[in-house]
Design an enzyme around this catalytic site. Structure first.
Site, PDB file in Angstrom:
ATOM      1  N   LYS A 142       4.817   2.632 -15.695  1.00 15.93           N
ATOM      2  CA  LYS A 142       4.331   3.959 -16.070  1.00 15.93           C
ATOM      3  C   LYS A 142       4.806   4.347 -17.486  1.00 15.93           C
ATOM      4  CE  LYS A 142       2.233   3.946 -12.303  1.00 15.93           C
ATOM      5  NZ  LYS A 142       2.529   4.411 -10.967  1.00 15.93           N
TER       6      LYS A 142
HETATM    7  C1  LIG Z   1       2.218   4.304  -9.452  1.00 18.61           C
HETATM    8  C2  LIG Z   1       1.406   5.289  -8.723  1.00 18.61           C
HETATM    9  C3  LIG Z   1       1.913   5.989  -7.626  1.00 18.61           C
HETATM   10  C4  LIG Z   1       3.227   5.660  -6.982  1.00 18.61           C
HETATM   11  O1  LIG Z   1       4.316   5.827  -7.784  1.00 18.61           O
HETATM   12  P1  LIG Z   1       5.739   5.297  -7.263  1.00 18.61           P
HETATM   13  O2  LIG Z   1       6.708   5.969  -8.184  1.00 18.61           O
HETATM   14  O3  LIG Z   1       5.718   3.805  -7.408  1.00 18.61           O
HETATM   15  O4  LIG Z   1       5.889   5.722  -5.856  1.00 18.61           O
HETATM   16  C5  LIG Z   1       1.143   6.987  -7.078  1.00 18.61           C
HETATM   17  N1  LIG Z   1      -0.081   7.262  -7.539  1.00 18.61           N
HETATM   18  C6  LIG Z   1      -0.616   6.593  -8.574  1.00 18.61           C
HETATM   19  C7  LIG Z   1      -1.975   6.976  -9.063  1.00 18.61           C
HETATM   20  C8  LIG Z   1       0.092   5.561  -9.185  1.00 18.61           C
HETATM   21  O5  LIG Z   1      -0.468   4.862 -10.178  1.00 18.61           O
END
Ligand SMILES: *Cc1c(COP(=O)(O)O)cnc(C)c1O
Length: 381
Positions: free
Chosen positions: A187
């Protein structure tokens, strides 16, 4: 381009600097590894950055989504409308609180949930809309807010892609009641694993703060401080998904760099745009005028050429790509349990067939961006 093509360009790679490493070491030496002063500092700075009153650090965005649903009292007998074109966490958490996920289609220009389709799927049982700012491009927040107001629905935002994105000059996270962010390594900023729930609603913040650690009556970490009582009470059957100070150590410095990271992402996205614009085989991602795009993803549609073969060919040229997302309504659990099937969401399915995300991240060098451009063009020529 003069670049060693033997070196693999992964789909994503975090950018961790000396500051993050020093801060983690400092935490390790401090004797306090779990939720503590650094988490509190990171929360305070994050809330300020977004422009909200409260931010609560969690172990992931998935946990943030779960606690957001619980905080808004969504559970058995309720329906939550969400895009199918998202990560499994969204629908999985809706199911885990006992509610029913109702998938809506997306708008084909931005790949975000289609407000008109939301409205079509509202029933007496609908309690909330979970929206996803795909790739970091904010959803049509105004239209969705109008619908939520008209039918008295809660909006929960999955902003896993959209930390730093803006809509009409305001940060994503400052619009609706509750927004969830992710700091997973792919992210825009990372804490290794981690998430943040932000809200202006004190009750929601208090609920999440308590239930991220067993439903304890006071901050769990404070019970070991000098002069504090060992007593605590359990007021609800909470979870255990609080952020640790080791994660917050990374977050404190990643947050400082976020705007710079987004500027690089925008710079690279415009290089891709300029190179691919007008190419018959490539549909470049669109951006609304009133949007500041965080470009978590650069997703193109491949036209008149097999997307799967395109991915294989790029892999042979040492370029990593990925597909975000496999529609949830086509996943075996959601077909079996809720009866979803192919054909239910035509735009989502059409986009899924052609979409692919190219490497785009601040740890990437400009020559690597040019190498990806060259290989994409020659693969599709
Ligand atoms: C990565 C992601 C998540 C989950 O995030 P985590 O921190 O890994 O739990 C949820 N929604 C979307 C759209 C994502 O890309």
């Amino acid at each position: 381009m003069g670049i060693n093509t033997k070196k693999y360009i992964p789909f994503s790679r975090p950018l961790i600097g000396r500051e993050e490493i020093a801060e983690v070491v400092d935490t390790l030496k401090s004797g306090w590894l779990s939720t503590g002063p650094k988490t509190a500092k990171f929360e305070e700075r994050f809330a300020k950055y977004i422009g909200v009153k409260y931010a609560v650090g969690l172990s992931s965005c998935t946990d943030a989504l779960l606690l957001a649903l619980l905080a808004h009292d969504i559970g058995s007998g309720d329906e939550v409308i969400l895009p199918s074109f998202t990560f499994a966490a969204c629908a999985n958490m809706i199911v885990n609180v006992g509610a029913r996920p109702v998938f809506a289609d997306i708008e084909d220009q931005y790949f975000t949930i289609d407000p008109k389709d939301i409205e079509k799927r509202i029933t007496k049982k609908t309690k909330a809309i979970m929206i996803v700012h795909y790739a970091g491009h904010p959803c049509n927040i105004e239209a969705i807010a109008r619908i939520a107001k008209k039918y008295n629905l809660t909006i929960i935002e999955d902003a896993a892609h959209a930390v730093g994105s803006k809509y009409r000059g305001k940060k994503v996270g400052s619009f609706s009641s509750t927004t969830c962010f992710s700091f997973y390594p792919t992210k825009n900023i990372t804490t290794g694993e981690g998430g943040m729930l932000v809200t202006n609603n004190k009750e929601v913040a208090d609920f999440v703060r308590k239930n991220r650690i067993h439903g304890m009556s006071k901050d769990g970490w404070k019970r070991y401080e000098k002069g504090t009582s060992w007593r605590y009470s359990i007021d609800s059957p909470g979870w255990k998904c609080h952020m640790t100070d080791m994660q917050a150590s990374l977050g404190l410095h990643q947050l400082k760099k976020l705007d710079h990271f987004i500027a690089i992402r925008n710079d690279y996205a415009s290089l891709y745009d300029a190179a691919f614009k007008g190419n018959k085989r490539i549909c470049i991602p669109k951006k609304a005028k009133h949007v500041h795009h965080a470009y978590h993803l650069y997703s193109i549609l491949v036209k008149g050429f097999s997307r799967d073969i395109f991915i294989e060919k790029l892999a042979k040229q040492n370029i990593g790509t990925t597909v975000c997302f496999i529609p949830l309504h086509l996943q075996s659990y959601y077909r079996k349990e809720f009866g979803y099937k192919k054909g239910d969401l035509p735009v989502t399915e059409r986009v899924f067939k052609d979409i692919v995300s190219l490497p785009l991240y601040p740890a990437m060098k400009k020559v690597e961006v040019h190498y990806v451009i060259t290989q994409v063009m020659s693969t599709l020529s």
